[in-house]
Design a protein around this motif. Structure first.
Motif, PDB file in Angstrom:
ATOM      1  N   HIS A 134      29.324  -6.489 -22.221  1.00 11.93           N
ATOM      2  CA  HIS A 134      28.288  -7.162 -21.296  1.00 11.93           C
ATOM      3  C   HIS A 134      28.138  -6.009 -20.112  1.00 11.93           C
ATOM      4  O   HIS A 134      26.970  -5.607 -19.804  1.00 11.93           O
ATOM      5  CB  HIS A 134      28.814  -8.188 -20.621  1.00 11.93           C
ATOM      6  CG  HIS A 134      27.759  -8.768 -19.522  1.00 11.93           C
ATOM      7  ND1 HIS A 134      26.608  -9.244 -19.886  1.00 11.93           N
ATOM      8  CD2 HIS A 134      27.943  -8.963 -18.332  1.00 11.93           C
ATOM      9  CE1 HIS A 134      25.854  -9.550 -18.800  1.00 11.93           C
ATOM     10  NE2 HIS A 134      26.791  -9.230 -17.776  1.00 11.93           N
ATOM     11  N   LYS A 135      29.350  -5.123 -20.008  1.00 11.80           N
ATOM     12  CA  LYS A 135      29.086  -4.069 -18.819  1.00 11.80           C
ATOM     13  C   LYS A 135      28.277  -2.960 -19.558  1.00 11.80           C
ATOM     14  O   LYS A 135      27.563  -2.360 -18.968  1.00 11.80           O
ATOM     15  CB  LYS A 135      30.493  -3.433 -18.571  1.00 11.80           C
ATOM     16  CG  LYS A 135      31.506  -4.421 -17.511  1.00 11.80           C
ATOM     17  CD  LYS A 135      32.840  -3.890 -17.240  1.00 11.80           C
ATOM     18  CE  LYS A 135      33.547  -4.660 -16.429  1.00 11.80           C
ATOM     19  NZ  LYS A 135      34.956  -3.925 -16.233  1.00 11.80           N
ATOM     20  N   LEU A 136      28.601  -2.947 -20.794  1.00  8.22           N
ATOM     21  CA  LEU A 136      28.005  -1.661 -21.558  1.00  8.22           C
ATOM     22  C   LEU A 136      26.335  -2.001 -21.452  1.00  8.22           C
ATOM     23  O   LEU A 136      25.569  -1.047 -21.460  1.00  8.22           O
ATOM     24  CB  LEU A 136      28.595  -1.560 -22.982  1.00  8.22           C
ATOM     25  CG  LEU A 136      28.326  -0.262 -23.690  1.00  8.22           C
ATOM     26  CD1 LEU A 136      28.942   1.022 -23.016  1.00  8.22           C
ATOM     27  CD2 LEU A 136      29.006  -0.251 -24.915  1.00  8.22           C
ATOM     28  N   GLU A 137      26.081  -3.342 -21.695  1.00  8.74           N
ATOM     29  CA  GLU A 137      24.644  -3.486 -21.799  1.00  8.74           C
ATOM     30  C   GLU A 137      24.177  -3.538 -20.164  1.00  8.74           C
ATOM     31  O   GLU A 137      22.990  -2.883 -20.223  1.00  8.74           O
ATOM     32  CB  GLU A 137      24.498  -4.999 -22.073  1.00  8.74           C
ATOM     33  CG  GLU A 137      24.791  -5.306 -23.514  1.00  8.74           C
ATOM     34  CD  GLU A 137      24.622  -6.801 -23.810  1.00  8.74           C
ATOM     35  OE1 GLU A 137      24.234  -7.532 -22.864  1.00  8.74           O
ATOM     36  OE2 GLU A 137      24.903  -7.234 -24.834  1.00  8.74           O
ATOM     37  N   ASN A 138      24.645  -3.707 -19.217  1.00  2.76           N
ATOM     38  CA  ASN A 138      24.328  -3.293 -17.693  1.00  2.76           C
ATOM     39  C   ASN A 138      24.235  -1.845 -17.657  1.00  2.76           C
ATOM     40  O   ASN A 138      23.438  -1.521 -16.930  1.00  2.76           O
ATOM     41  CB  ASN A 138      25.205  -3.914 -16.947  1.00  2.76           C
ATOM     42  CG  ASN A 138      25.326  -5.485 -16.827  1.00  2.76           C
ATOM     43  OD1 ASN A 138      24.184  -6.012 -17.384  1.00  2.76           O
ATOM     44  ND2 ASN A 138      26.127  -6.194 -16.247  1.00  2.76           N
ATOM     45  N   VAL A 139      25.146  -1.092 -17.958  1.00  2.00           N
ATOM     46  CA  VAL A 139      25.055   0.452 -17.773  1.00  2.00           C
ATOM     47  C   VAL A 139      23.825   0.936 -18.681  1.00  2.00           C
ATOM     48  O   VAL A 139      23.037   1.885 -18.418  1.00  2.00           O
ATOM     49  CB  VAL A 139      26.359   1.123 -18.581  1.00  2.00           C
ATOM     50  CG1 VAL A 139      26.099   2.533 -18.398  1.00  2.00           C
ATOM     51  CG2 VAL A 139      27.661   0.510 -17.652  1.00  2.00           C
ATOM     52  N   GLY A 140      23.480   0.287 -19.819  1.00  2.00           N
ATOM     53  CA  GLY A 140      22.348   0.590 -20.587  1.00  2.00           C
ATOM     54  C   GLY A 140      21.189   0.333 -19.703  1.00  2.00           C
ATOM     55  O   GLY A 140      20.170   1.061 -19.743  1.00  2.00           O
ATOM     56  N   GLY A 141      21.049  -0.735 -19.010  1.00  2.00           N
ATOM     57  CA  GLY A 141      19.828  -1.071 -18.146  1.00  2.00           C
ATOM     58  C   GLY A 141      19.749   0.032 -16.975  1.00  2.00           C
ATOM     59  O   GLY A 141      18.835   0.369 -16.577  1.00  2.00           O
ATOM     60  N   ASP A 142      21.106   0.506 -16.557  1.00  2.00           N
ATOM     61  CA  ASP A 142      21.080   1.434 -15.416  1.00  2.00           C
ATOM     62  C   ASP A 142      20.290   2.866 -15.957  1.00  2.00           C
ATOM     63  O   ASP A 142      19.539   3.330 -15.086  1.00  2.00           O
ATOM     64  CB  ASP A 142      22.356   1.780 -15.001  1.00  2.00           C
ATOM     65  CG  ASP A 142      22.711   0.507 -14.305  1.00  2.00           C
ATOM     66  OD1 ASP A 142      22.237  -0.199 -13.817  1.00  2.00           O
ATOM     67  OD2 ASP A 142      24.181   0.397 -14.081  1.00  2.00           O
ATOM     68  N   GLU A 143      20.724   3.130 -17.219  1.00  2.00           N
ATOM     69  CA  GLU A 143      20.302   4.472 -17.775  1.00  2.00           C
ATOM     70  C   GLU A 143      18.694   4.083 -17.875  1.00  2.00           C
ATOM     71  O   GLU A 143      18.002   5.121 -17.722  1.00  2.00           O
ATOM     72  CB  GLU A 143      20.771   4.455 -19.068  1.00  2.00           C
ATOM     73  CG  GLU A 143      22.374   5.174 -19.346  1.00  2.00           C
ATOM     74  CD  GLU A 143      22.491   5.625 -20.651  1.00  2.00           C
ATOM     75  OE1 GLU A 143      23.036   6.671 -20.807  1.00  2.00           O
ATOM     76  OE2 GLU A 143      22.325   4.565 -21.538  1.00  2.00           O
ATOM     77  N   LYS A 144      18.289   3.254 -18.496  1.00  2.00           N
ATOM     78  CA  LYS A 144      16.705   2.980 -18.419  1.00  2.00           C
ATOM     79  C   LYS A 144      16.099   3.213 -16.985  1.00  2.00           C
ATOM     80  O   LYS A 144      15.072   3.996 -16.924  1.00  2.00           O
ATOM     81  CB  LYS A 144      16.258   1.470 -19.057  1.00  2.00           C
ATOM     82  CG  LYS A 144      16.772   1.529 -20.586  1.00  2.00           C
ATOM     83  CD  LYS A 144      16.077   0.082 -20.785  1.00  2.00           C
ATOM     84  CE  LYS A 144      16.604  -0.186 -22.443  1.00  2.00           C
ATOM     85  NZ  LYS A 144      16.240  -1.537 -22.951  1.00  2.00           N
ATOM     86  N   ARG A 145      16.681   2.727 -16.049  1.00  2.00           N
ATOM     87  CA  ARG A 145      16.371   2.790 -14.712  1.00  2.00           C
ATOM     88  C   ARG A 145      16.089   4.273 -14.322  1.00  2.00           C
ATOM     89  O   ARG A 145      15.195   4.623 -13.412  1.00  2.00           O
ATOM     90  CB  ARG A 145      16.935   1.762 -13.648  1.00  2.00           C
ATOM     91  CG  ARG A 145      16.301   0.243 -14.016  1.00  2.00           C
ATOM     92  CD  ARG A 145      17.118  -0.469 -12.777  1.00  2.00           C
ATOM     93  NE  ARG A 145      18.585  -0.571 -12.848  1.00  2.00           N
ATOM     94  CZ  ARG A 145      19.004  -1.629 -13.690  1.00  2.00           C
ATOM     95  NH1 ARG A 145      18.174  -2.348 -14.442  1.00  2.00           N
ATOM     96  NH2 ARG A 145      20.407  -1.792 -13.762  1.00  2.00           N
ATOM     97  N   ILE A 146      17.185   4.838 -14.772  1.00  2.00           N
ATOM     98  CA  ILE A 146      17.336   6.446 -14.202  1.00  2.00           C
ATOM     99  C   ILE A 146      16.243   7.131 -14.843  1.00  2.00           C
ATOM    100  O   ILE A 146      15.758   7.853 -14.295  1.00  2.00           O
ATOM    101  CB  ILE A 146      18.731   6.925 -14.562  1.00  2.00           C
ATOM    102  CG1 ILE A 146      19.668   6.363 -13.465  1.00  2.00           C
ATOM    103  CG2 ILE A 146      18.658   8.417 -14.588  1.00  2.00           C
ATOM    104  CD1 ILE A 146      20.897   6.802 -13.906  1.00  2.00           C
TER     105      ILE A 146
END
Length: 551
Positions: A304-316
């Motif tokens: 779940h953390k990895l999915e959240n980090v993936g979302g952070d990458e998209k925002r970056i």
């Protein structure tokens, strides 16, 4: 434990135990008690009302006890310790055992008491009664609402379970044998169990196989079983079926499919050996499930953390576009007006001025640039945690012994310690501190070359950090959790291709890709494999490698 084996167990106890003193009572399991006895040396008598493992026998196995004794254990300690065993008895062709205790102490609350061990599967119970037959304390209370047959509570007279509707073995007639035989060969064992009391599953299959020719043959086999029981013609041991399953038997049962039979000098010794194996297998299964549940919960959390980090990458990525958008707005400020919702497909905030919209995009770009390295580092850390937990998952699947499972649990606890309250942490700091995990490394000889295989992550670390020389060859299934494999290379010699392929097979065999085909395997000189700061056990970085594929 069937009626045949139980009779022999009780006969041995009746000859050896009477007169011994109950020195201590333990309750290691929810439905199991152990009486420590003194008199003719120290002995331990185990009584279990576990539905699947109900039994009574002497045991040499010592199991840990709960921190505080359960209610039944406390009661027996108060009333039973200091009393002596007077007599054992068992209901003929049944599984109800009675143990009588006596005390000559003037301060004893009871001069005589009895403990009934009712070893009837799901109805199994241990019931402690006084000299008048009044129930003092049962292991398992049964209210009149729970059972229409019999109530079991403190303070009421003890009543044995009513006799089953089945025919007792000595009462079987020729007509019964004809009726049972009519069920057909495949149905005879089940019909015997359903209609004849006093037979266990294994003995029923033995009787059915030996009496398969005719009703008369079946009747003669059943009469021979009665003779065996009455004369005590037993030869206890552990039989092994063709598929490897083991069963405790009162005597050899080759016709029932038990090809191998390990005899024991006594029924108690046979029971102790067999049930120790069964209990250990159950303990391992429970322990494995606990560790598996913990790993699954942590994996779910880390993924779940990895999915959240993936979302952070998209925002970056979106934020990094802010620089170009800000420059476009800066070059066209004269054409922009407050209230516009977009310009050249660039979204605008109509409530802001053109300069404010421009500055907002520049600000998003600066923020994204500053967060890029943080997010990348976070993604790498979380991905490594997921990979590490998957490696522990693989190790748990491969674990066979209790020590193997405990080693996985210790490593998991070392890397992901359970959270405790501050007060509890202070009180139990020493007690809860994880013990160091023992590195497990297996050595395999192949064509004169030594191949080392890490059997746990700490063993994998030892291979990389201690056991490898720069010229040795290191192998690992590509992108899949598993063991590190090291081929020791003699100075100045090249490792033959067949040795490398064997090492690659071992890497696949000891990975989560076991059983798969065409799995790529990393191959690198050990000089190019290293641990990195903060890495969990078993995680490394490879500076230079090639790939090997084996079928």
């Amino acid at each position: 434990m069937d009626a045949f084996l139980l009779k022999q167990v009780i006969a041995e106890l009746a000859a050896e135990i009477p007169g011994t003193l109950v020195s201590k009572v333990h309750q290691p399991g929810e439905k199991e008690i152990v009486l420590e006895l003194w008199g003719r040396g120290e002995k331990r008598l185990l009584l279990s009302a576990d539905p699947e493992l109900c039994r009574i026998h002497l045991t040499t196995r010592k199991t840990p006890n709960p921190p505080s004794p359960p209610r039944f254990c406390q009661f027996l300690r108060k009333h039973l310790e200091g009393m002596r065993i007077a007599e054992f008895s068992v209901a003929p062709y049944d599984r109800s055992v009675r143990i009588d205790f006596v005390s000559s102490r003037p301060d004893a609350e009871h001069a005589k008491t009895s403990l009934y061990a009712e070893l009837f599967g799901r109805h199994a119970n241990l019931i402690y009664v006084d000299d008048d037959g009044t129930i003092l304390e049962p292991l398992r209370t049964v209210s009149d609402e729970e059972s229409r047959i019999r109530e079991v509570v403190s303070g009421i007279p003890y009543r044995p379970l009513p006799r089953p509707a089945r025919v007792f073995l000595p009462d079987v007639t020729r007509d019964d044998a004809v009726r049972i035989f009519a069920s057909g060969w495949e149905g005879i064992p089940k019909t015997l169990l359903d209609n004849v009391a006093g037979l266990g599953r294994e003995v029923a299959h033995e009787a059915a196989a030996r009496g398969r020719e005719s009703p008369d043959a079946l009747y003669e086999v059943l009469r021979d079983l009665v003779r065996r029981y009455e004369e005590g013609d037993f030869a206890p041991g552990i039989g092994t079926l063709g598929g490897g399953k083991r069963r405790i038997l009162p005597f050899p049962c080759p016709a029932a499919g038990f090809a191998d039979f390990l005899p024991f000098p006594t029924a108690n010794a046979a029971a102790d050996a067999f049930y120790a194996e069964v209990a250990e297998a159950r303990e391992i299964a429970v322990l494995r499930q606990q560790v598996k549940s913990r790993i699954s919960a942590l994996l779910k959390k880390e993924r779940h953390k990895l999915e959240n980090v993936g979302g952070d990458e998209k925002r970056i990525v979106e934020g990094m576009q802010g620089a170009a958008r800000g420059e476009t707005l800066k070059a066209n400020l004269g054409s922009l007006k407050k209230g516009m919702e977009s310009f050249q497909r660039i979204p605008l905030d109509p409530s802001k001025t053109p300069v404010e919209n421009m500055n907002r995009y520049f600000r998003l770009a600066r923020k994204a640039k500053g967060a890029t390295e943080i997010v990348r580092k976070r993604k790498r850390e979380v991905a490594e945690s997921v990979y590490y937990l998957e490696s522990l998952e693989g190790q748990l699947e491969a674990a066979r012994t209790r020590d193997d499972v405990i080693a996985v649990r210790q490593e998991l606890f070392s890397s992901f310690p359970a959270r405790v309250k501050p007060s509890a942490k202070k009180r139990g700091a020493r007690k809860d501190a994880p013990r160091p995990v023992i590195p497990q490394v297996e050595k395999v000889e192949f064509r004169g070359y030594a191949i080392l295989v890490g059997r746990n992550n700490v063993g994998n670390d030892r291979i990389v950090k201690e056991l490898s020389a720069p010229d040795d060859l290191w192998l690992h299934a590509q992108g899949i959790p598993g063991s590190h494999v090291l081929v020791k290379r003699p100075a100045g010699k090249e490792v033959p291709r067949e040795v490398i392929e064997e090492a690659a097979r071992l890497a696949i065999l000891h990975s989560k890709a076991k059983g798969s085909r065409n799995v790529p395997v990393f191959l690198a000189e050990a000089r190019h494999v290293s641990k990195f700061k903060g890495a969990k056990p078993g995680l490394v970085r490879i500076a230079k490698y090639s790939t090997v594929s084996v079928r």
